[in-house]
Scaffold this active site. Structure first.
Site, PDB file in Angstrom:
ATOM      1  N   ARG A  42       3.812  17.880   1.735  1.00  0.00           N
ATOM      2  CA  ARG A  42       3.899  18.461   0.307  1.00  0.00           C
ATOM      3  C   ARG A  42       3.271  17.414  -0.820  1.00  0.00           C
ATOM      4  NH1 ARG A  42       8.358  20.190  -3.965  1.00  0.00           N
ATOM      5  NH2 ARG A  42       7.418  21.869  -4.893  1.00  0.00           N
ATOM      6  N   HIS A  71       0.396  18.375  -3.369  1.00  0.00           N
ATOM      7  CA  HIS A  71       0.525  18.126  -4.753  1.00  0.00           C
ATOM      8  C   HIS A  71      -0.333  17.255  -5.323  1.00  0.00           C
ATOM      9  CE1 HIS A  71       4.407  20.527  -5.544  1.00  0.00           C
ATOM     10  NE2 HIS A  71       3.680  21.203  -4.615  1.00  0.00           N
ATOM     11  N   ASP A  72      -0.935  16.274  -4.529  1.00  0.00           N
ATOM     12  CA  ASP A  72      -1.912  15.245  -5.127  1.00  0.00           C
ATOM     13  C   ASP A  72      -3.489  15.889  -5.265  1.00  0.00           C
ATOM     14  OD1 ASP A  72      -3.188  12.842  -5.991  1.00  0.00           O
ATOM     15  OD2 ASP A  72      -3.494  12.241  -3.814  1.00  0.00           O
ATOM     16  N   VAL A  99      -4.348  18.547  -7.923  1.00  0.00           N
ATOM     17  CA  VAL A  99      -4.263  18.181  -9.462  1.00  0.00           C
ATOM     18  C   VAL A  99      -5.569  16.987  -9.495  1.00  0.00           C
ATOM     19  CG1 VAL A  99      -3.026  17.468 -11.272  1.00  0.00           C
ATOM     20  CG2 VAL A  99      -1.976  18.705  -9.735  1.00  0.00           C
ATOM     21  N   GLY A 152      -7.838  16.271  -7.835  1.00  0.00           N
ATOM     22  CA  GLY A 152      -8.472  15.879  -6.437  1.00  0.00           C
ATOM     23  C   GLY A 152      -7.422  14.815  -5.882  1.00  0.00           C
ATOM     24  N   SER A 191      -3.202  10.807  -7.842  1.00  0.00           N
ATOM     25  CA  SER A 191      -2.415  10.717  -9.405  1.00  0.00           C
ATOM     26  C   SER A 191      -0.852  11.071  -9.530  1.00  0.00           C
ATOM     27  CB  SER A 191      -3.302  11.854 -10.087  1.00  0.00           C
ATOM     28  OG  SER A 191      -3.517  12.704  -9.357  1.00  0.00           O
ATOM     29  N   ASN A 242       6.998  19.511  -9.772  1.00  0.00           N
ATOM     30  CA  ASN A 242       7.070  18.208  -9.133  1.00  0.00           C
ATOM     31  C   ASN A 242       8.560  17.840  -9.544  1.00  0.00           C
ATOM     32  OD1 ASN A 242       4.621  18.396  -8.184  1.00  0.00           O
ATOM     33  ND2 ASN A 242       3.734  17.299  -9.864  1.00  0.00           N
ATOM     34  N   PRO A 299       0.384  26.357  -7.562  1.00  0.00           N
ATOM     35  CA  PRO A 299       1.077  27.617  -7.508  1.00  0.00           C
ATOM     36  C   PRO A 299       2.483  27.537  -7.456  1.00  0.00           C
ATOM     37  CG  PRO A 299       0.092  27.295  -5.322  1.00  0.00           C
ATOM     38  CD  PRO A 299      -0.456  26.078  -6.154  1.00  0.00           C
ATOM     39  N   HIS A 322       5.155  25.407   5.660  1.00  0.00           N
ATOM     40  CA  HIS A 322       6.414  26.112   5.228  1.00  0.00           C
ATOM     41  C   HIS A 322       7.125  26.349   6.548  1.00  0.00           C
ATOM     42  CE1 HIS A 322       5.842  27.123   0.712  1.00  0.00           C
ATOM     43  NE2 HIS A 322       5.374  25.693   0.961  1.00  0.00           N
ATOM     44  N   THR A 323       6.421  25.689   7.610  1.00  0.00           N
ATOM     45  CA  THR A 323       7.328  25.754   8.805  1.00  0.00           C
ATOM     46  C   THR A 323       8.220  24.706   8.910  1.00  0.00           C
ATOM     47  OG1 THR A 323       7.143  25.816  11.439  1.00  0.00           O
ATOM     48  CG2 THR A 323       5.564  24.500  10.011  1.00  0.00           C
ATOM     49  N   ASP A 328      11.787  27.365   7.183  1.00  0.00           N
ATOM     50  CA  ASP A 328      11.774  28.031   8.383  1.00  0.00           C
ATOM     51  C   ASP A 328      13.103  28.192   9.006  1.00  0.00           C
ATOM     52  OD1 ASP A 328      11.401  28.877  11.174  1.00  0.00           O
ATOM     53  OD2 ASP A 328       9.942  27.386  11.548  1.00  0.00           O
ATOM     54  N   THR A 384      13.152  27.024  13.217  1.00  0.00           N
ATOM     55  CA  THR A 384      12.836  25.818  13.820  1.00  0.00           C
ATOM     56  C   THR A 384      12.624  24.826  12.513  1.00  0.00           C
ATOM     57  OG1 THR A 384      10.717  26.335  14.264  1.00  0.00           O
ATOM     58  CG2 THR A 384      12.117  26.465  16.011  1.00  0.00           C
TER      59      THR A 384
HETATM   60  C1  HEM Z   1       0.610  28.733  -1.283  1.00  0.00           C
HETATM   61  C2  HEM Z   1       1.362  28.232  -2.375  1.00  0.00           C
HETATM   62  C3  HEM Z   1       2.531  27.198  -2.314  1.00  0.00           C
HETATM   63  C4  HEM Z   1       3.752  27.613  -3.110  1.00  0.00           C
HETATM   64  C5  HEM Z   1       3.899  28.494  -4.149  1.00  0.00           C
HETATM   65  C6  HEM Z   1       4.701  26.620  -2.642  1.00  0.00           C
HETATM   66  C7  HEM Z   1       6.071  26.386  -3.255  1.00  0.00           C
HETATM   67  C8  HEM Z   1       6.659  25.554  -2.700  1.00  0.00           C
HETATM   68  C9  HEM Z   1       8.106  25.392  -2.922  1.00  0.00           C
HETATM   69  C10 HEM Z   1       8.695  26.233  -4.440  1.00  0.00           C
HETATM   70  C11 HEM Z   1       8.874  24.415  -2.533  1.00  0.00           C
HETATM   71  C12 HEM Z   1      10.323  23.996  -2.596  1.00  0.00           C
HETATM   72  C13 HEM Z   1      10.514  23.145  -3.609  1.00  0.00           C
HETATM   73  C14 HEM Z   1      11.831  22.650  -3.920  1.00  0.00           C
HETATM   74  O1  HEM Z   1      12.627  23.620  -3.946  1.00  0.00           O
HETATM   75  O2  HEM Z   1      12.049  21.659  -4.197  1.00  0.00           O
HETATM   76  C15 HEM Z   1       7.933  24.113  -1.535  1.00  0.00           C
HETATM   77  C16 HEM Z   1       8.309  23.216  -0.526  1.00  0.00           C
HETATM   78  C17 HEM Z   1       7.300  22.629   0.391  1.00  0.00           C
HETATM   79  N1  HEM Z   1       6.039  22.992   0.206  1.00  0.00           N
HETATM   80 FE1  HEM Z   1       4.928  24.354  -0.425  1.00  0.00          FE
HETATM   81  N2  HEM Z   1       4.038  25.864  -1.693  1.00  0.00           N
HETATM   82  C18 HEM Z   1       2.895  26.259  -1.404  1.00  0.00           C
HETATM   83  C19 HEM Z   1       1.758  25.712  -0.595  1.00  0.00           C
HETATM   84  C20 HEM Z   1       2.091  24.654   0.213  1.00  0.00           C
HETATM   85  C21 HEM Z   1       1.111  23.870   0.882  1.00  0.00           C
HETATM   86  C22 HEM Z   1      -0.311  24.276   0.973  1.00  0.00           C
HETATM   87  C23 HEM Z   1       1.606  22.818   1.439  1.00  0.00           C
HETATM   88  C24 HEM Z   1       0.997  21.759   2.416  1.00  0.00           C
HETATM   89  C25 HEM Z   1      -0.071  21.769   3.048  1.00  0.00           C
HETATM   90  C26 HEM Z   1       3.072  22.819   1.236  1.00  0.00           C
HETATM   91  C27 HEM Z   1       4.036  22.137   1.793  1.00  0.00           C
HETATM   92  C28 HEM Z   1       5.357  22.294   1.515  1.00  0.00           C
HETATM   93  C29 HEM Z   1       6.571  21.440   1.928  1.00  0.00           C
HETATM   94  C30 HEM Z   1       6.327  20.815   3.646  1.00  0.00           C
HETATM   95  C31 HEM Z   1       7.763  21.806   1.414  1.00  0.00           C
HETATM   96  C32 HEM Z   1       9.017  21.331   1.960  1.00  0.00           C
HETATM   97  C33 HEM Z   1       9.305  19.794   1.299  1.00  0.00           C
HETATM   98  C34 HEM Z   1      10.438  19.107   1.338  1.00  0.00           C
HETATM   99  O3  HEM Z   1      11.240  19.678   2.192  1.00  0.00           O
HETATM  100  O4  HEM Z   1      10.774  18.066   0.862  1.00  0.00           O
HETATM  101  N3  HEM Z   1       3.407  23.852   0.489  1.00  0.00           N
HETATM  102  N4  HEM Z   1       6.957  24.754  -1.636  1.00  0.00           N
END
Ligand code: HEM
Length: 312
Positions: free
Chosen positions: A60, A64-65, A68, A70, A74, A87, A156, A186-187, A231, A234
Protein backbone atom coordinates in the site's frame (compact mmCIF):
# COMPACT_ATOMS: atom_id res chain seq x y z
CA UNK A 1 -4.95 21.78 -38.64
CA UNK A 2 -6.06 21.80 -34.99
CA UNK A 3 -6.48 18.04 -35.14
CA UNK A 4 -2.98 17.47 -36.50
CA UNK A 5 -1.49 19.87 -33.89
CA UNK A 6 -3.15 17.95 -31.07
CA UNK A 7 -2.08 14.72 -32.71
CA UNK A 8 1.53 15.92 -32.71
CA UNK A 9 1.35 16.99 -29.07
CA UNK A 10 -0.08 13.56 -28.20
CA UNK A 11 2.84 11.91 -29.98
CA UNK A 12 5.25 14.18 -28.07
CA UNK A 13 3.55 13.36 -24.75
CA UNK A 14 3.66 9.62 -25.39
CA UNK A 15 7.30 9.92 -26.47
CA UNK A 16 8.17 11.85 -23.28
CA UNK A 17 6.42 9.30 -21.09
CA UNK A 18 8.23 6.48 -22.87
CA UNK A 19 11.61 8.22 -22.47
CA UNK A 20 11.03 8.67 -18.73
CA UNK A 21 10.31 4.99 -18.12
CA UNK A 22 12.78 3.82 -20.75
CA UNK A 23 15.49 5.21 -18.48
CA UNK A 24 14.48 2.68 -15.87
CA UNK A 25 16.15 -0.69 -16.24
CA UNK A 26 16.02 -3.94 -14.24
CA UNK A 27 19.84 -4.09 -14.34
CA UNK A 28 20.35 -0.54 -13.03
CA UNK A 29 22.22 -1.62 -9.87
CA UNK A 30 23.95 -4.70 -11.31
CA UNK A 31 27.39 -3.11 -11.15
CA UNK A 32 26.86 -0.24 -8.69
CA UNK A 33 25.20 -2.33 -5.97
CA UNK A 34 24.89 -6.01 -6.91
CA UNK A 35 23.58 -7.01 -3.48
CA UNK A 36 20.80 -4.40 -3.38
CA UNK A 37 17.95 -6.67 -4.46
CA UNK A 38 18.93 -9.55 -2.17
CA UNK A 39 19.20 -7.15 0.77
CA UNK A 40 15.72 -5.76 0.12
CA UNK A 41 14.29 -9.26 -0.26
CA UNK A 42 15.75 -10.54 3.02
CA UNK A 43 14.58 -7.41 4.87
CA UNK A 44 11.05 -7.88 3.55
CA UNK A 45 11.00 -11.63 4.24
CA UNK A 46 12.08 -11.04 7.85
CA UNK A 47 9.51 -8.29 8.39
CA UNK A 48 6.67 -10.32 6.84
CA UNK A 49 7.51 -13.48 8.75
CA UNK A 50 7.27 -11.65 12.06
CA UNK A 51 4.16 -9.67 10.97
CA UNK A 52 2.34 -10.98 7.88
CA UNK A 53 0.29 -7.79 7.62
CA UNK A 54 3.52 -5.90 6.92
CA UNK A 55 3.46 -7.29 3.37
CA UNK A 56 0.14 -5.55 2.81
CA UNK A 57 1.35 -2.35 4.41
CA UNK A 58 4.44 -2.14 2.19
CA UNK A 59 2.40 -2.78 -0.95
CA UNK A 60 0.00 0.00 0.00
CA UNK A 61 2.87 2.36 0.80
CA UNK A 62 4.17 1.94 -2.76
CA UNK A 63 0.70 2.71 -4.20
CA UNK A 64 0.41 5.82 -2.06
CA UNK A 65 3.88 6.90 -3.16
CA UNK A 66 3.28 6.46 -6.89
CA UNK A 67 -0.10 8.22 -7.01
CA UNK A 68 1.34 11.41 -5.55
CA UNK A 69 3.85 13.14 -7.84
CA UNK A 70 5.07 9.75 -9.09
CA UNK A 71 7.11 6.95 -7.48
CA UNK A 72 9.67 9.20 -5.82
CA UNK A 73 9.50 8.19 -2.14
CA UNK A 74 7.72 11.46 -1.32
CA UNK A 75 5.42 9.49 1.01
CA UNK A 76 8.40 8.44 3.11
CA UNK A 77 9.36 11.99 4.12
CA UNK A 78 8.32 12.71 7.72
CA UNK A 79 5.21 14.88 8.02
CA UNK A 80 3.76 16.38 4.82
CA UNK A 81 2.02 13.65 2.75
CA UNK A 82 1.93 11.45 5.82
CA UNK A 83 -0.53 13.91 7.35
CA UNK A 84 -2.98 13.68 4.43
CA UNK A 85 -6.37 12.12 5.10
CA UNK A 86 -5.80 8.78 3.30
CA UNK A 87 -2.44 8.34 5.05
CA UNK A 88 -2.65 9.69 8.59
CA UNK A 89 -3.06 6.98 11.22
CA UNK A 90 -3.22 4.35 8.53
CA UNK A 91 0.04 3.93 6.58
CA UNK A 92 2.51 1.45 8.06
CA UNK A 93 5.95 0.12 7.18
CA UNK A 94 8.14 3.22 7.37
CA UNK A 95 10.45 1.55 9.90
CA UNK A 96 10.95 -1.50 7.66
CA UNK A 97 11.99 0.68 4.72
CA UNK A 98 14.27 2.79 6.94
CA UNK A 99 16.02 -0.28 8.26
CA UNK A 100 16.50 -1.81 4.78
CA UNK A 101 17.90 1.55 3.65
CA UNK A 102 20.38 1.56 6.54
CA UNK A 103 21.59 -1.90 5.53
CA UNK A 104 21.93 -0.86 1.88
CA UNK A 105 23.79 2.35 2.76
CA UNK A 106 26.28 0.18 4.64
CA UNK A 107 27.10 -1.84 1.51
CA UNK A 108 26.67 0.83 -1.23
CA UNK A 109 26.77 4.42 -0.01
CA UNK A 110 24.25 6.82 -1.59
CA UNK A 111 23.57 4.60 -4.56
CA UNK A 112 20.14 3.01 -4.19
CA UNK A 113 17.11 5.29 -3.99
CA UNK A 114 14.35 4.97 -1.42
CA UNK A 115 11.86 5.01 -4.31
CA UNK A 116 13.47 1.88 -5.79
CA UNK A 117 13.71 0.19 -2.38
CA UNK A 118 9.97 0.73 -1.88
CA UNK A 119 9.10 -0.49 -5.38
CA UNK A 120 11.11 -3.69 -4.93
CA UNK A 121 9.78 -4.15 -1.38
CA UNK A 122 6.21 -4.03 -2.74
CA UNK A 123 7.05 -6.81 -5.23
CA UNK A 124 8.83 -8.88 -2.56
CA UNK A 125 5.85 -8.46 -0.22
CA UNK A 126 3.49 -9.92 -2.79
CA UNK A 127 5.88 -12.83 -3.34
CA UNK A 128 6.33 -13.37 0.43
CA UNK A 129 2.56 -13.82 0.77
CA UNK A 130 2.33 -16.34 -2.08
CA UNK A 131 1.58 -14.02 -4.99
CA UNK A 132 3.19 -13.67 -8.43
CA UNK A 133 6.63 -12.21 -9.10
CA UNK A 134 7.76 -9.79 -11.79
CA UNK A 135 10.89 -7.95 -12.88
CA UNK A 136 11.10 -4.41 -11.50
CA UNK A 137 12.56 -1.65 -13.70
CA UNK A 138 14.97 0.41 -11.55
CA UNK A 139 16.72 3.77 -11.52
CA UNK A 140 14.15 6.00 -9.82
CA UNK A 141 15.51 8.90 -7.80
CA UNK A 142 14.06 10.42 -4.65
CA UNK A 143 12.10 13.65 -4.42
CA UNK A 144 13.28 16.63 -2.45
CA UNK A 145 9.71 17.50 -1.54
CA UNK A 146 6.28 16.04 -0.87
CA UNK A 147 2.76 17.25 -1.57
CA UNK A 148 0.07 16.83 1.08
CA UNK A 149 -2.62 18.54 -1.01
CA UNK A 150 -1.97 16.17 -3.93
CA UNK A 151 -2.17 13.19 -1.57
CA UNK A 152 -5.62 14.39 -0.50
CA UNK A 153 -6.82 14.96 -4.04
CA UNK A 154 -5.17 12.17 -6.04
CA UNK A 155 -5.64 9.12 -3.80
CA UNK A 156 -9.08 7.55 -4.17
CA UNK A 157 -11.10 7.05 -0.97
CA UNK A 158 -13.20 4.11 0.29
CA UNK A 159 -16.50 5.79 -0.56
CA UNK A 160 -15.52 6.32 -4.21
CA UNK A 161 -17.93 5.32 -6.95
CA UNK A 162 -16.74 3.16 -9.84
CA UNK A 163 -16.44 6.21 -12.07
CA UNK A 164 -14.48 8.09 -9.36
CA UNK A 165 -12.06 5.17 -9.28
CA UNK A 166 -11.75 5.04 -13.06
CA UNK A 167 -10.99 8.76 -13.12
CA UNK A 168 -8.41 8.60 -10.33
CA UNK A 169 -6.58 5.80 -12.15
CA UNK A 170 -6.89 7.28 -15.64
CA UNK A 171 -5.42 10.52 -14.25
CA UNK A 172 -2.29 8.43 -13.62
CA UNK A 173 -2.33 6.82 -17.05
CA UNK A 174 -3.89 3.57 -15.83
CA UNK A 175 -6.75 1.75 -17.55
CA UNK A 176 -9.91 0.41 -15.96
CA UNK A 177 -8.54 -3.13 -16.20
CA UNK A 178 -5.42 -1.96 -14.32
CA UNK A 179 -7.66 -0.43 -11.65
CA UNK A 180 -9.63 -3.66 -11.22
CA UNK A 181 -6.43 -5.73 -11.11
CA UNK A 182 -4.66 -3.41 -8.65
CA UNK A 183 -7.71 -3.41 -6.39
CA UNK A 184 -6.96 -7.13 -6.05
CA UNK A 185 -4.23 -5.99 -3.63
CA UNK A 186 -7.11 -5.99 -1.14
CA UNK A 187 -6.67 -9.76 -1.04
CA UNK A 188 -4.27 -9.00 1.84
CA UNK A 189 -4.24 -6.59 4.76
CA UNK A 190 -6.78 -4.84 6.92
CA UNK A 191 -8.99 -1.77 7.09
CA UNK A 192 -10.26 0.28 10.01
CA UNK A 193 -13.94 0.25 10.95
CA UNK A 194 -14.31 3.95 10.08
CA UNK A 195 -13.62 3.13 6.41
CA UNK A 196 -16.41 0.51 6.06
CA UNK A 197 -18.96 1.44 8.76
CA UNK A 198 -21.39 3.09 6.40
CA UNK A 199 -21.27 0.04 4.14
CA UNK A 200 -22.04 -2.55 6.83
CA UNK A 201 -24.94 -0.57 8.33
CA UNK A 202 -26.47 1.19 5.35
CA UNK A 203 -25.76 -0.64 2.11
CA UNK A 204 -27.90 -3.33 0.54
CA UNK A 205 -25.43 -4.98 -1.84
CA UNK A 206 -23.71 -6.75 1.05
CA UNK A 207 -24.06 -10.36 2.21
CA UNK A 208 -26.17 -10.25 5.40
CA UNK A 209 -24.12 -12.75 7.40
CA UNK A 210 -20.92 -10.96 6.41
CA UNK A 211 -22.33 -7.56 7.49
CA UNK A 212 -23.59 -8.98 10.79
CA UNK A 213 -20.24 -10.53 11.65
CA UNK A 214 -18.44 -7.26 10.94
CA UNK A 215 -20.84 -5.25 13.09
CA UNK A 216 -19.72 -7.14 16.19
CA UNK A 217 -16.35 -5.42 16.06
CA UNK A 218 -17.42 -2.18 14.37
CA UNK A 219 -20.24 -0.52 16.33
CA UNK A 220 -22.54 2.12 14.89
CA UNK A 221 -20.89 4.66 17.10
CA UNK A 222 -17.22 4.66 18.08
CA UNK A 223 -14.64 1.89 17.50
CA UNK A 224 -13.44 3.55 14.30
CA UNK A 225 -9.96 2.09 14.64
CA UNK A 226 -11.04 -1.58 14.97
CA UNK A 227 -9.59 -3.68 12.21
CA UNK A 228 -11.17 -6.16 9.78
CA UNK A 229 -9.54 -8.23 7.06
CA UNK A 230 -10.05 -6.86 3.55
CA UNK A 231 -10.24 -10.46 2.29
CA UNK A 232 -12.65 -12.34 4.52
CA UNK A 233 -11.46 -15.77 3.31
CA UNK A 234 -7.62 -15.80 3.04
CA UNK A 235 -6.33 -12.61 4.69
CA UNK A 236 -2.60 -13.33 4.59
CA UNK A 237 -2.42 -15.03 1.20
CA UNK A 238 -2.02 -13.14 -2.04
CA UNK A 239 -4.57 -14.99 -4.20
CA UNK A 240 -7.64 -14.13 -6.27
CA UNK A 241 -10.17 -14.65 -3.45
CA UNK A 242 -10.85 -10.90 -3.43
CA UNK A 243 -12.83 -11.35 -6.67
CA UNK A 244 -14.84 -14.37 -5.51
CA UNK A 245 -15.68 -12.34 -2.40
CA UNK A 246 -16.97 -9.51 -4.59
CA UNK A 247 -19.16 -11.97 -6.51
CA UNK A 248 -20.78 -13.02 -3.21
CA UNK A 249 -21.21 -9.40 -2.07
CA UNK A 250 -18.45 -9.70 0.48
CA UNK A 251 -16.33 -6.73 -0.54
CA UNK A 252 -15.33 -4.89 2.63
CA UNK A 253 -15.12 -1.35 1.27
CA UNK A 254 -17.75 0.42 -0.78
CA UNK A 255 -14.96 1.05 -3.32
CA UNK A 256 -14.39 -2.72 -3.55
CA UNK A 257 -18.01 -3.74 -4.12
CA UNK A 258 -18.59 -1.11 -6.83
CA UNK A 259 -16.36 -3.24 -9.06
CA UNK A 260 -19.06 -5.93 -9.06
CA UNK A 261 -22.43 -4.24 -8.91
CA UNK A 262 -24.22 -4.90 -12.20
CA UNK A 263 -21.86 -2.63 -14.03
CA UNK A 264 -19.17 -2.48 -16.70
CA UNK A 265 -16.39 -4.05 -14.59
CA UNK A 266 -18.41 -7.16 -13.62
CA UNK A 267 -16.96 -9.28 -16.42
CA UNK A 268 -13.38 -8.43 -15.46
CA UNK A 269 -14.16 -9.44 -11.87
CA UNK A 270 -15.68 -12.74 -13.10
CA UNK A 271 -12.62 -13.39 -15.23
CA UNK A 272 -10.15 -12.75 -12.37
CA UNK A 273 -12.30 -14.86 -10.00
CA UNK A 274 -12.36 -17.88 -12.29
CA UNK A 275 -8.89 -17.57 -13.78
CA UNK A 276 -6.02 -17.00 -11.30
CA UNK A 277 -3.47 -16.80 -14.12
CA UNK A 278 -5.42 -13.99 -15.80
CA UNK A 279 -5.42 -12.08 -12.50
CA UNK A 280 -1.69 -12.64 -11.90
CA UNK A 281 -0.84 -11.48 -15.38
CA UNK A 282 -3.05 -8.36 -15.20
CA UNK A 283 -1.81 -7.55 -11.69
CA UNK A 284 1.89 -7.78 -12.57
CA UNK A 285 1.38 -5.72 -15.74
CA UNK A 286 -0.47 -3.06 -13.76
CA UNK A 287 2.12 -3.03 -10.95
CA UNK A 288 4.88 -2.33 -13.47
CA UNK A 289 2.79 0.46 -15.01
CA UNK A 290 2.06 1.95 -11.59
CA UNK A 291 5.75 1.70 -10.65
CA UNK A 292 6.62 3.66 -13.79
CA UNK A 293 4.45 6.68 -12.99
CA UNK A 294 6.52 9.86 -13.40
CA UNK A 295 9.86 8.55 -12.13
CA UNK A 296 12.63 11.02 -11.41
CA UNK A 297 15.72 9.88 -13.31
CA UNK A 298 19.15 11.10 -14.38
CA UNK A 299 20.05 14.21 -12.39
CA UNK A 300 16.53 14.89 -11.08
CA UNK A 301 15.95 14.72 -7.33
CA UNK A 302 18.55 12.98 -5.21
CA UNK A 303 19.52 9.68 -3.62
CA UNK A 304 18.49 10.21 -0.03
CA UNK A 305 20.77 9.05 2.74
CA UNK A 306 17.82 8.46 5.00
CA UNK A 307 14.37 7.75 3.54
CA UNK A 308 12.50 9.92 6.03
CA UNK A 309 14.28 13.18 5.25
CA UNK A 310 15.94 15.00 2.37
CA UNK A 311 19.73 15.31 2.39
CA UNK A 312 21.00 18.36 4.23
C1 HEM B 1 -9.00 1.43 -5.94
C2 HEM B 1 -8.85 2.38 -5.03
C3 HEM B 1 -8.44 2.10 -3.62
C4 HEM B 1 -9.06 2.53 -2.51
C5 HEM B 1 -10.29 3.41 -2.44
C6 HEM B 1 -8.35 1.98 -1.39
C7 HEM B 1 -8.66 2.22 -0.07
C8 HEM B 1 -8.08 1.57 1.00
C9 HEM B 1 -8.48 1.74 2.38
C10 HEM B 1 -9.54 2.71 2.88
C11 HEM B 1 -7.73 0.90 3.11
C12 HEM B 1 -7.79 0.72 4.63
C13 HEM B 1 -6.92 1.75 5.32
C14 HEM B 1 -7.14 1.81 6.80
O1 HEM B 1 -8.26 1.57 7.25
O2 HEM B 1 -6.17 2.11 7.55
C15 HEM B 1 -6.86 0.19 2.22
C16 HEM B 1 -5.96 -0.76 2.62
C17 HEM B 1 -5.09 -1.38 1.75
N1 HEM B 1 -4.90 -1.06 0.40
FE1 HEM B 1 -6.13 0.02 -0.72
N2 HEM B 1 -7.32 1.22 -1.85
C18 HEM B 1 -7.32 1.27 -3.21
C19 HEM B 1 -6.41 0.69 -4.06
C20 HEM B 1 -5.30 0.01 -3.65
C21 HEM B 1 -4.18 -0.34 -4.49
C22 HEM B 1 -4.04 0.05 -5.95
C23 HEM B 1 -3.31 -1.03 -3.71
C24 HEM B 1 -1.98 -1.63 -4.08
C25 HEM B 1 -1.67 -2.03 -5.30
C26 HEM B 1 -3.89 -1.13 -2.40
C27 HEM B 1 -3.37 -1.82 -1.35
C28 HEM B 1 -3.93 -1.86 -0.08
C29 HEM B 1 -3.48 -2.78 0.94
C30 HEM B 1 -2.47 -3.89 0.76
C31 HEM B 1 -4.20 -2.45 2.11
C32 HEM B 1 -4.03 -3.06 3.50
C33 HEM B 1 -2.90 -2.30 4.21
C34 HEM B 1 -2.56 -2.79 5.60
O3 HEM B 1 -3.11 -3.78 6.07
O4 HEM B 1 -1.68 -2.13 6.21
N3 HEM B 1 -5.07 -0.45 -2.39
N4 HEM B 1 -7.09 0.62 0.94
Amino acid sequence: MAASASCISLVVLVALATVASAQLSPTFYDTSCPRALATIKSGVMAAVSSDPRMGASLLRLHFHDCFVQGCDASVLLSGMEQNALPNNGSLRGFGVIDSIKTQIEAICAQTVSCADILTVAARDSVVALGGPSWTVPLGRRDSIDANEAAANSDLPGPTSSRSDLELAFSNKGLLTVDMVALSGAHTIGQAQCGTFKDRIYNETNIDTTFATSLRANCPRSGGDGSLANLDTTTANTFDNAYYTNLMSQKGLLHSDQVLFNNDTTDNTVRNFASNPAAFSSAFTTAMIKMGNIAPKTGTQGQIRLSCSRVNS
